[in-house]
Design an enzyme around this catalytic site. Structure first.
Site, PDB file in Angstrom:
ATOM      1  CE1 TYR A  92      -4.640  -8.507  -0.606  1.00 33.11           C
ATOM      2  CE2 TYR A  92      -3.110 -10.557   0.064  1.00 33.11           C
ATOM      3  CZ  TYR A  92      -3.919  -9.017   0.900  1.00 33.11           C
ATOM      4  OH  TYR A  92      -3.317  -8.038   2.144  1.00 33.11           O
TER       5      TYR A  92
ATOM      6  CB  CYS B 166      -0.550   0.179   1.494  1.00 33.08           C
ATOM      7  SG  CYS B 166      -0.413  -0.529   2.779  1.00 33.08           S
TER       8      CYS B 166
ATOM      9  CG  ASP C 263       3.967 -10.023   5.206  1.00 33.40           C
ATOM     10  OD1 ASP C 263       3.600  -9.585   3.876  1.00 33.40           O
ATOM     11  OD2 ASP C 263       4.811 -11.070   5.026  1.00 33.40           O
TER      12      ASP C 263
ATOM     13  CG  HIS D 184      -1.070  -9.823   5.005  1.00 29.90           C
ATOM     14  ND1 HIS D 184      -1.399  -9.240   2.797  1.00 29.90           N
ATOM     15  CD2 HIS D 184       0.032 -10.022   5.428  1.00 29.90           C
ATOM     16  CE1 HIS D 184       0.123  -9.175   2.615  1.00 29.90           C
ATOM     17  NE2 HIS D 184       0.653  -9.789   4.479  1.00 29.90           N
TER      18      HIS D 184
END
Lengths: 311, 249, 688
Positions: C169, C30, C265, C172
């Site tokens: 995806y 991001c 992460d 997370h």
């Protein structure tokens, strides 16, 4: 061509560095050895020098003025003998480095320092910029004066020669300097940037306690300074001022022992000029083994205590 | 007593020297230059001797290009009183430098000449010893301690295997080693103040010295890459090798 | 002329139908710009392509209004009108021969849908993860068919936009296929719940759909969580993590493996080293022949090589290291290792996204400014004059300013009163866990060594007189700040009157090594890292430490840097007593009064000393002295006197570096009321 080599000796025995300088001298011509000192030991040293393979003649200068090899006294001795020689060679040791330039200036010639190779009678290579570059130089002086890096030449055999020993007359004491005293290296842990031996630990040591438990005793046994990799310092296993590397301290000891250090480029930048690098690491592909002269693959927690005990 | 401190402008010790591809030397274009670190130690020692009352005046001298003025100004900022630039754009060998310094010595009559043991560019380690020979004075090289005692100076020297102390009659030449002291920084305010200290400008011809070199550099190359060594089989083997190296008993 | 040791990093890697030119893979991350600042995002990605990365991915790209994570601004492909923005990014990436990847994502029950007002959907009905009063509903078969259709439509749009890699995806905990995969969130009893095969069904279907739609020319990477880091109740790398990859190996073109949630992460350097998860990631290549990429805050080229040689990864993944240095691959290629700007793991980049603002980086002040200010991390505009500049203070602002001016060709003097460069960075990097922050200083020092026109002066305390006599054209004051001793910050806006000075200390005192005896109360009204780090340092010394803060969390702002939970856990485990929602209202005669943040009720407690981590006062005395007398400045021919960094207004290290950089680029520009950066204005929609 004829060459005179100043032989360094201790307790009647010529030093290894001189054996290497004899080899270098042999590339230039007939080698004569000059042994200076005082008392029974210098006579022994002269006899031993006569046995060095490749030495054709030994000149013995026995005088109290040469007992401590004071440059003010030794240089005139050499200069007095220099007439018969085309080249005068000295070890690149503290004695050779102290005496040789004085001789060169007295003869009004330039010295070639730290010779790494003899290319021809007047051309040599030597290190510059702290060994980051090697220069090939040619001397235009009729008489050559140089200091020779011992590790660059094989040692001449200590036996096999049968030269004659002649007395050489010197000029005695110049009266400018006197020896006050000497001190053998102290036993407390030396400073990292000037230590002769450094033992460094990496992040593999796992904790501050283990870092000291494993590294300190080895350093003590070797009379070494203690260093650390950046990763070990970042992890808090060793203090900041132990860090060896591009952004830490740059060291160039005789022996560098890297324990559990992978050998990242920024660490190598800090110790690559060490004369001998020893690496202990469990990863046989670790980059440190690319530069280590001596490597031992295995668990440092086994190897290091074992090594410490056996020393 | 006057102290003479020769200083040299060299590549900054933080800069990694790059060897030019054409083999003509190390690339110095646009490279940071500073006072030779061993010379900084010499300047510092001279200042400490003055602070202790053993010396009355410190004269810094440099043989080099116009920009060596910056180096001399650093010495003045650290505490030297006066500076002399012997200007030449040519590279000058230690033998020629020693002859020039001998001429300065004759003029200035210092009690001690303090030099760095070697310059980090040519690594010759000769100038101090040559100056001592030319002037017929004693030399205390690789000094880790300097003590003036009356008309003598006691110099403790770093030698292979330890330390050795010699006593030299003044005037004497001393060359500095790393452990002698930790030099103070030349602060910016002091650099500004140093602009008012005298700086004389001379040439080698003024001293009647021929500076033509005796050595010709034929080529400059990178050193041979460090080769990988051997992998040992056991701790015992390592112990044996460490003994060979002389670091273990 | 690559060092042969690193040649392996420049080998091409085949990924499905496409080939990456080297192993440098910028994984999706991001950046706070997303769909609201598309040219900013495209400019940032393009800069990385110029820097040599082989593959560059966007951040997560929302595929449908049913999963909107506003106010976070990520990429978006809701309909065809979103294509041009993404095409701009893909084009920029292609300009330098890199492959462009887009991470399509649907946030399932993690989407609060604050803007779209859609009901969030997920495998089972759950409250959303944030405290929004919103709950999701369980997806039925129709919803699953819808999701598959939306994903396929987005994939086709992504292909039209020009992307080479189109992700599925599932990591997370943030996205639907992962929510289905996880036993924590999936309590279904139909064929999409229960066994691993069932839980992986949606993921398999999405991969197959995507391959069918675009797989002929585009690669389909799968970003997957191989270990939830919650123990046996979750996916574990050695078991389900491995199994699911083995199960789906034939389908994915590449495995982009992650661990835990975002805070795991993007592990901050305070809590973990480079390559922290190697042991977990190493399982993956044992069960798949497809290329594998993963991250680990890799900044060392040697570590990167080792990951590849040891068979842990095929591609070296990076987000943060690419942010700190977009030119990392080129610098390795050109053997300019000294010039690599290493990530310090401070996570100020993550904080940008979490505060919905364009990405910024402590080490790289040009990050996020590529398009909007036209800043290039490696190229500085040539100097415009022969001005000589004096910078007083060599902390992060002064160092960055000196380096940037030096690179522009200006003559600079950098003076510092101390014996070392670095200012607050040198001091703060000695706090527990912050050692890697020292790289801010080290990088700039390595640059200074290469700039002969920048002279550095230590032990140089400068008075106003010194400055006036120094003969410079411009003066920059970067003299930093000092922690206040009077308690003033957010709780107290005026100096506290009930403070006994001799027993009151500041973080500066602690960093100076002052011996302070416990028990100690650390009053934290700063809320970033300092209060917690000081408490930790004092506790490490064996002292009795209490951390009191008016906020409900210790080091509250660090939720943005993903550190808060770990900080509080670490302090608690070390035995620091934490008093939240408590403000220090007085400390005299060894007694502290602590007021409840809500009721004002005071409790009393005995302490030997108080350390106030509240706010800082700019060290601006020298600046004020200089500007007070304009005539004197004119007489000295000084054109300008400017304060930068903390001495202008105390802030983060990132802000100080930015301020130093900005001065160096812009000081010649005249003052203007124009908006100082480019911006994009929304297009007005149809109107009746």
């Amino acid at each position: 061509m004829s060459v005179l080599v100043l032989i360094e000796h201790e307790a009647g025995v010529p030093k290894d560095a001189s054996l290497s300088t004899v080899t270098a001298a042999g590339k230039l011509g007939e080698v004569h050895a000059l042994v200076a000192g005082s008392g029974s030991e210098v006579k022994q040293a002269a006899d031993a020098a006569a046995k060095i393979a490749g030495v054709a003649k030994v000149l013995l200068a026995d005088d109290a003025a040469y007992e401590h090899m004071l440059a003010e006294n030794v240089a005139p001795l050499v200069v007095g003998l220099a007439g018969g020689y085309d080249a005068l060679l000295f070890n690149a040791t503290s004695i050779g480095k102290n005496v040789a330039p004085r001789v060169a200036a007295m003869l009004d010639v330039m010295q070639i320092s730290d010779v790494l190779s003899v290319e021809s009678a007047d051309t040599f290579t030597r290190p510059i910029y702290a060994g980051n570059a090697v220069a090939t130089v040619r001397s235009s002086d009729a008489k050559k004066v140089m200091t020779v890096r011992g590790t660059a030449f094989a040692k001449a055999a200590a036996t096999g020669g049968s030269a004659s020993v002649e007395a050489a007359a010197g000029k005695g004491d110049a009266g400018l300097s006197s020896f006050v005293g000497a001190e053998v290296s102290k036993s407390e842990r030396p400073e990292l940037t000037s230590a002769k031996v450094v033992v460094s630990g990496g992040r593999a040591l796992g904790s501050s306690e283990d870092f000291h438990r494993v590294i300190d005793p080895l350093a003590d046994k070797l009379g070494a300074a203690v260093g650390a990799s950046r990763a070990a310092v970042d992890a808090g296993y060793a203090p900041n001022d132990y860090q060896v590397g591009q952004t830490g301290k740059i060291v160039a000891p005789e022996v560098y022992v890297a324990v559990g250090i992978s050998g990242a480029i920024q660490h190598l930048a800090g110790m690559k000029d060490s004369k001998t690098i020893v690496a202990i690491n469990k990863d046989e592909d670790a980059p440190i083994f690319q530069v280590a002269d001596l490597g031992l693959v295995g668990d440092l927690f086994q190897i290091v205590p074992d090594l410490t005990a056996k020393l | 007593m006057k102290i003479l401190v020769p200083v040299k402008r060299v590549i900054d010790y933080n800069v990694k020297p790059r060897v030019k591809m054409d083999g003509t030397g190390v690339d110095l274009t646009n490279v940071k230059m500073s006072m030779n670190p061993f010379d900084e130690i010499a300047v510092e020692e001279a200042i400490r001797l003055k602070e202790r009352g053993a010396a009355s005046e410190i004269v810094a001298v440099s043989v080099g290009p116009q920009k060596a003025q910056d180096t001399l100004r650093t010495a003045l900022a650290m505490g030297a009183d006066r500076a002399i630039l012997i200007q030449t754009e040519d590279e000058v060998e230690p033998l020629a430098v020693a002859k020039l310094l001998k001429a300065v010595m004759d003029e200035e009559q210092p009690g001690i000449i303090l030099l760095g043991k070697q310059a980090i560019d040519d690594d010759c380690n000769q100038t101090g010893q040559m100056l001592a020979a030319l002037s017929g004075r004693p030399q205390g090289t690789f000094a880790s301690k300097v003590e003036v005692k009356g008309d003598k100076v006691e110099v403790t020297r770093e030698v292979d295997g330890g330390l050795e102390t010699v006593s030299l009659t003044l005037p004497a030449i001393v060359t500095t080693d790393l452990r002698l002291n930790e030099p103070r920084y030349a602060s910016l305010p002091n650099i500004m103040k140093a602009k008012t200290k005298p700086m004389a400008s001379k040439t080698p011809a003024d001293y009647g010295v021929d500076i033509s070199p005796r050595l010709t550099t034929l080529k400059v190359e990178e050193p041979a890459k460090r080769q990988a060594g051997v992998k040992l089989g056991s701790v015992d083997e390592l112990v044996a090798r460490l003994k060979d190296l002389g670091v273990a008993k | 002329m690559t060092n042969s040791r690193y040649e392996i990093l420049f080998e091409p890697v085949r990924i499905g139908p496409v080939t990456a030119k080297n192993r440098f893979y910028q994984v999706p991350h991001c950046n706070g710009m997303g769909h609201r600042a598309p040219s900013g995002m495209a400019g940032m990605r393009r800069m990385k392509a110029e820097g040599g990365w082989g593959v560059i991915c966007t951040e997560v790209c929302e595929i449908h209004p049913s999963a909107d994570i506003s106010p976070h601004s990520e990429a978006r492909l809701w309909d065809d009108r979103d294509i041009p923005a993404l095409a701009r990014a893909a084009d920029g990436i292609h300009e330098f021969g890199a492959l462009a990847g887009v991470e399509l994502g649907h946030h399932g029950f993690r989407a609060q849908n604050r803007t779209t007002r859609e009901i969030p959907i997920g495998p089972s009905a759950h409250a959303v993860a944030s405290y929004d009063p919103v709950q999701s509903r369980a997806m039925d078969k129709g919803d699953i068919r819808n999701l598959r259709r939306w994903h396929k439509a987005a994939a086709l749009r992504a292909k039209r936009a020009g992307f080479d890699l189109i992700y599925v995806y599932a990591a997370h905990g943030l996205v639907t296929p992962m929510q289905f995969l996880s036993r924590k969130y999936n309590q279904r009893t139909d064929e999409y719940g229960g066994s691993l095969e069932n839980r992986a069904r949606l993921l398999r279907e999405l991969i197959e759909d995507t391959k069918e739609a675009v797989g002929d020319t585009c690669a389909v990477p799968v970003r997957i969580c191989i270990d939830e880091l919650i123990g046996p109740d979750g996916i574990c790398a050695s078991e389900e993590g491995k199994d699911v990859i083995e199960m789906l190996s034939g389908h994915a073109d590449l495995w982009d493996v992650t661990v835990g949630d975002w805070s795991d992460d993007s592990l901050p350097s305070r809590f973990g080293p480079e390559a922290a998860y190697e042991e977990l990631v190493a399982h993956v290549k044992t069960v798949t022949g497809k290329p594998v990429v993963g991250v680990g805050r890799f900044t060392s080229p040697d570590t990167m090589v080792a990951q590849v040689r040891r068979g842990v990864l095929d591609l070296v993944g990076a987000a943060r290291p690419s942010i700190a240095d977009p030119f990392l691959p080129n610098k390795i290629r050109d053997d300019r290792l000294d010039d690599i700007r290493e990530c310090i793991g401070c996570n100020i980049c993550a904080a940008s996204d979490n505060t919905y603002t364009p990405i910024r980086c402590t080490q790289n002040p040009t990050m996020g400014e590529e398009w909007r200010r036209g800043w290039h991390p490696e190229i500085m505009p040539q100097r415009e004059s022969e001005d000589r500049i004096l910078i007083v203070g060599a902390g992060p602002a002064g160092l960055e300013c000196a380096v940037t001016l030096g690179k522009r060709g200006y003559q600079v003097a950098l003076a510092d009163a101390g014996d070392e460069l670095g200012g607050r960075v040198a001091r703060e990097s000695r706090l527990p866990g912050l050692s890697e922050w020292g790289r801010v200083r080290e990088y700039r020092m390595s640059q200074l060594h290469q700039l002969p026109d920048v002279s550095v002066f230590l032990a140089s305390m400068m008075t106003a007189e010194d400055i006036l006599e120094a003969e410079f054209d411009r003066i920059v004051l970067a003299t930093g700040s000092s922690w206040r001793r009077d308690g003033v910050a957010r709780w107290h806006r005026n100096p506290m009157d009930r403070l006994q000075a001799e027993r009151v200390f500041t973080p500066d005192d602690v960093m100076d090594g002052l011996a302070i005896e416990g028990p100690i109360v650390v009053f934290d009204d700063d809320h970033y890292y300092m209060g917690g780090a000081i408490a930790e340092k004092l506790r490490d010394q064996g002292l009795d430490v209490t951390l009191a803060t008016p906020a409900p969390l210790a080091s509250a702002w660090t939720v943005n840097t993903l550190e808060q939970a770990r900080i509080q856990a670490r302090l608690l485990r070390k035995g620091v007593k934490i008093l939240t929602s408590r403000a220090l209202t007085g400390f005299t005669d060894g007694v502290a009064t602590l007021a409840c943040a809500f009721t004002g009720e005071e409790i009393r407690a005995d302490f030997n000393a108080a350390v106030l981590a509240t706010s800082r006062a700019a060290n601006d005395q020298l600046y004020r002295e200089l500007i007070a007398d304009e005539a004197r400045l004119k007489a000295a021919n000084i054109k300008s006197v400017t304060a930068i960094g903390d001495s202008l207004a105390p802030g983060t290290i990132a802000q100080a570096v930015f301020g130093g950089h900005r001065y160096a680029r812009e000081f010649e520009k005249p003052m203007s009321d124009d908006v100082p950066f480019n911006r994009e204005i929304s297009e007005l929609g149809p109107w009746p």
